[in-house]
Enzyme design. Structure first.
Site, PDB file in Angstrom:
ATOM      1  N   GLU A 114      -8.174  -0.348   2.356  1.00 36.51           N
ATOM      2  CA  GLU A 114      -7.351  -1.292   1.586  1.00 36.51           C
ATOM      3  C   GLU A 114      -6.972  -0.700   0.233  1.00 36.51           C
ATOM      4  OE1 GLU A 114      -6.002  -3.211   3.413  1.00 36.51           O
ATOM      5  OE2 GLU A 114      -6.872  -5.199   3.441  1.00 36.51           O
ATOM      6  N   THR A 166       1.879  -4.640   0.022  1.00 34.62           N
ATOM      7  CA  THR A 166       0.886  -5.350  -0.784  1.00 34.62           C
ATOM      8  C   THR A 166       0.871  -4.802  -2.207  1.00 34.62           C
ATOM      9  OG1 THR A 166      -0.415  -5.739   1.189  1.00 34.62           O
ATOM     10  CG2 THR A 166      -1.556  -5.995  -0.901  1.00 34.62           C
TER      11      THR A 166
HETATM   12  N1  LIG Z   1      -3.239   2.763   9.981  1.00 33.33           N
HETATM   13  C1  LIG Z   1      -2.466   2.079   9.137  1.00 33.33           C
HETATM   14  N2  LIG Z   1      -2.100   0.823   9.427  1.00 33.33           N
HETATM   15  C2  LIG Z   1      -1.305   0.121   8.585  1.00 33.33           C
HETATM   16  N3  LIG Z   1      -0.829   0.585   7.413  1.00 33.33           N
HETATM   17  C3  LIG Z   1      -1.167   1.827   7.068  1.00 33.33           C
HETATM   18  C4  LIG Z   1      -2.006   2.617   7.909  1.00 33.33           C
HETATM   19  N4  LIG Z   1      -2.197   3.801   7.299  1.00 33.33           N
HETATM   20  C5  LIG Z   1      -1.508   3.770   6.139  1.00 33.33           C
HETATM   21  N5  LIG Z   1      -0.877   2.588   5.989  1.00 33.33           N
HETATM   22  C6  LIG Z   1      -0.035   2.187   4.839  1.00 33.33           C
HETATM   23  O1  LIG Z   1      -0.490   0.945   4.294  1.00 33.33           O
HETATM   24  C7  LIG Z   1       0.627   0.140   3.876  1.00 33.33           C
HETATM   25  C8  LIG Z   1       0.585  -1.184   4.638  1.00 33.33           C
HETATM   26  O2  LIG Z   1      -0.399  -1.965   4.092  1.00 33.33           O
HETATM   27  P1  LIG Z   1      -0.032  -3.318   3.345  1.00 33.33           P
HETATM   28  O3  LIG Z   1      -1.288  -3.857   2.790  1.00 33.33           O
HETATM   29  O4  LIG Z   1       1.125  -3.081   2.429  1.00 33.33           O
HETATM   30  O5  LIG Z   1       0.488  -4.229   4.548  1.00 33.33           O
HETATM   31  P2  LIG Z   1      -0.298  -5.307   5.404  1.00 33.33           P
HETATM   32  O6  LIG Z   1      -1.672  -4.817   5.695  1.00 33.33           O
HETATM   33  O7  LIG Z   1       0.572  -5.682   6.544  1.00 33.33           O
HETATM   34  O8  LIG Z   1      -0.302  -6.515   4.381  1.00 33.33           O
HETATM   35  P3  LIG Z   1      -1.435  -7.589   4.014  1.00 33.33           P
HETATM   36  O9  LIG Z   1      -2.609  -6.776   3.545  1.00 33.33           O
HETATM   37  O10 LIG Z   1      -0.783  -8.387   2.943  1.00 33.33           O
HETATM   38  O11 LIG Z   1      -1.717  -8.360   5.230  1.00 33.33           O
HETATM   39  C9  LIG Z   1       1.871   0.904   4.220  1.00 33.33           C
HETATM   40  O12 LIG Z   1       2.293   1.605   3.047  1.00 33.33           O
HETATM   41  C10 LIG Z   1       1.416   1.913   5.269  1.00 33.33           C
HETATM   42  O13 LIG Z   1       2.157   3.111   5.266  1.00 33.33           O
HETATM   43  N1  LIG Z   2      -5.504 -10.591  -1.117  1.00 32.89           N
HETATM   44  C1  LIG Z   2      -4.507  -9.611  -0.802  1.00 32.89           C
HETATM   45  C2  LIG Z   2      -4.276  -9.661   0.685  1.00 32.89           C
HETATM   46  C3  LIG Z   2      -3.209  -8.761   1.141  1.00 32.89           C
HETATM   47  O1  LIG Z   2      -3.682  -7.470   1.319  1.00 32.89           O
HETATM   48  C4  LIG Z   2      -3.234  -9.940  -1.562  1.00 32.89           C
HETATM   49  O2  LIG Z   2      -2.790 -11.095  -1.413  1.00 32.89           O
HETATM   50  O3  LIG Z   2      -2.722  -9.096  -2.283  1.00 32.89           O
END
Ligand SMILES: Nc1ncnc2c1ncn2[C@@H]1O[C@H](COP(=O)(O)OP(=O)(O)OP(=O)(O)O)[C@@H](O)[C@H]1O
Ligand SMILES: N[C@@H](CCO)C(=O)O
Length: 292
Positions: A114, A166
């Site tokens: 994260e 995020t």
């Molecule tokens: N294995 C992976 N899976 C997902 N995202 C990845 C991975 N490896 C690297 N990343 C990077 O992490 C970012 C995506 O994470 P982000 O927290 O922005 O989205 P999310 O997890 O869908 O959102 P949230 O945490 O709000 O649910 C992107 O920049 C992506 O390139």
């Molecule tokens: N608590 C996080 C969750 C998304 O990664 C946010 O809202 O930014």
């Protein structure tokens, strides 16, 4: 999750990723993606990779991991895409190593994923993947996770097909809050947790309110206010932004209501020419499932 920014999260059944992990005889990490999201396969740039590199370093391990990821949770969706890969890597590696780590230690390792994705080591999405159901992050340093009850509710989530990272959605947040807003938010979080533990759906509904994060972030989400208003008219208990958005989720007591909300969400985005993905799920009491 709504008023529980960075501390409350829940696991759902759909959508989900599949990951396959194998032990290697050398201390290296190989990542392979079998999806079309264009994510980096360089281990230090992939959230699953950084978690495994951290574990290898921590244990001074002489072995490594080969990981194949079939991702269905779109990155940048707000549906916990980064947490799914990070937590999946931690849980899978622990299984291959003979379950040497406790769950809070797995949360500790997964939070490095994260950190790579968002710049912050938060555990609100990681903890429900590892513990299942709804979890409260009492503290992320040191890790202290409180698993809560799993209410028998339906979750309807819509992902309008735009990406909100995020890291970007965190940068727009204010760094100070008014005392009156903090008091309202404390009341909502406490009410939400009490409602979950007592299976009091009315209290859950009254407490699903976020006076601090949602007013800032909802401007990034087209039709957010309309979707929320129409969901309440269709008898949702309540809901809000999923993760950091742009996904929006609503809780409801019956499948019929959850289906009506799903249809309304899809129609609303179709109406403005934005493609969307809608899913209906129960809350998943077990989180990550390990297959042989
Ligand atoms: N294995 C992976 N899976 C997902 N995202 C990845 C991975 N490896 C690297 N990343 C990077 O992490 C970012 C995506 O994470 P982000 O927290 O922005 O989205 P999310 O997890 O869908 O959102 P949230 O945490 O709000 O649910 C992107 O920049 C992506 O390139
Ligand atoms: N608590 C996080 C969750 C998304 O990664 C946010 O809202 O930014």
């Amino acid at each position: 999750m709504v008023c529980g920014f960075d501390i409350l999260g829940m696991a759902i059944h759909e959508p989900y990723d599949e990951m396959e992990l194998k032990l290697l005889e050398t201390p290296e990490v190989i990542i392979r993606h079998r999806d079309d999201f264009g994510l980096p396969e360089e281990p230090s740039a992939n959230v699953a990779g950084v978690v495994l590199l951290k574990m290898i370093e921590h244990l001074n391990l002489k072995k490594g991991f080969e990981v194949t990821i079939r991702k269905r949770i779109k990155p940048g969706s707000g549906l916990g895409s980064s947490a799914a890969s990070a937590a999946g890597a931690a849980v899978g590696a622990n299984e291959l190593l003979g379950n040497i780590f406790k769950r809070e230690e797995l949360v500790y390792f997964a939070m490095f994923g994260e950190e790579l994705a968002s710049g912050v080591r938060h555990a609100d999405n990681i903890a429900p993947c590892i513990y299942g159901g709804i979890t409260l992050v009492k503290s992320s340093d040191p890790v202290d996770i409180i698993p809560l009850s799993t209410p028998d509710l339906f979750v309807t989530a819509v992902h309008p097909q735009i990406e909100v990272k995020t890291s970007d959605a965190r940068q727009i947040l204010k760094t100070t809050v008014l005392l009156k807003d903090a008091i309202a938010q404390w009341g909502n979080i406490a009410g939400l947790i009490a409602g979950i533990q007592k299976n009091d759906y009315g209290l859950i509904g009254r407490s699903l309110k976020d006076v601090i994060i949602e007013p800032v972030r909802s401007i990034l989400i087209p039709k957010f206010d309309e979707i929320k208003k129409k969901s309440m008219e269709l008898k949702a208990l309540g809901g809000g932004i999923s993760g950091s958005g742009p996904s929006v989720f609503m809780l409801s007591e019956t499948e019929k209501v959850s289906r009506c909300i799903a249809e309304m969400m899809k129609d609303t985005y179709d109406g403005i020419g934005i493609e969307s993905m809608v899913c209906i799920s129960k809350i998943n009491p077990s989180g990550i499932t390990i297959m042989d």
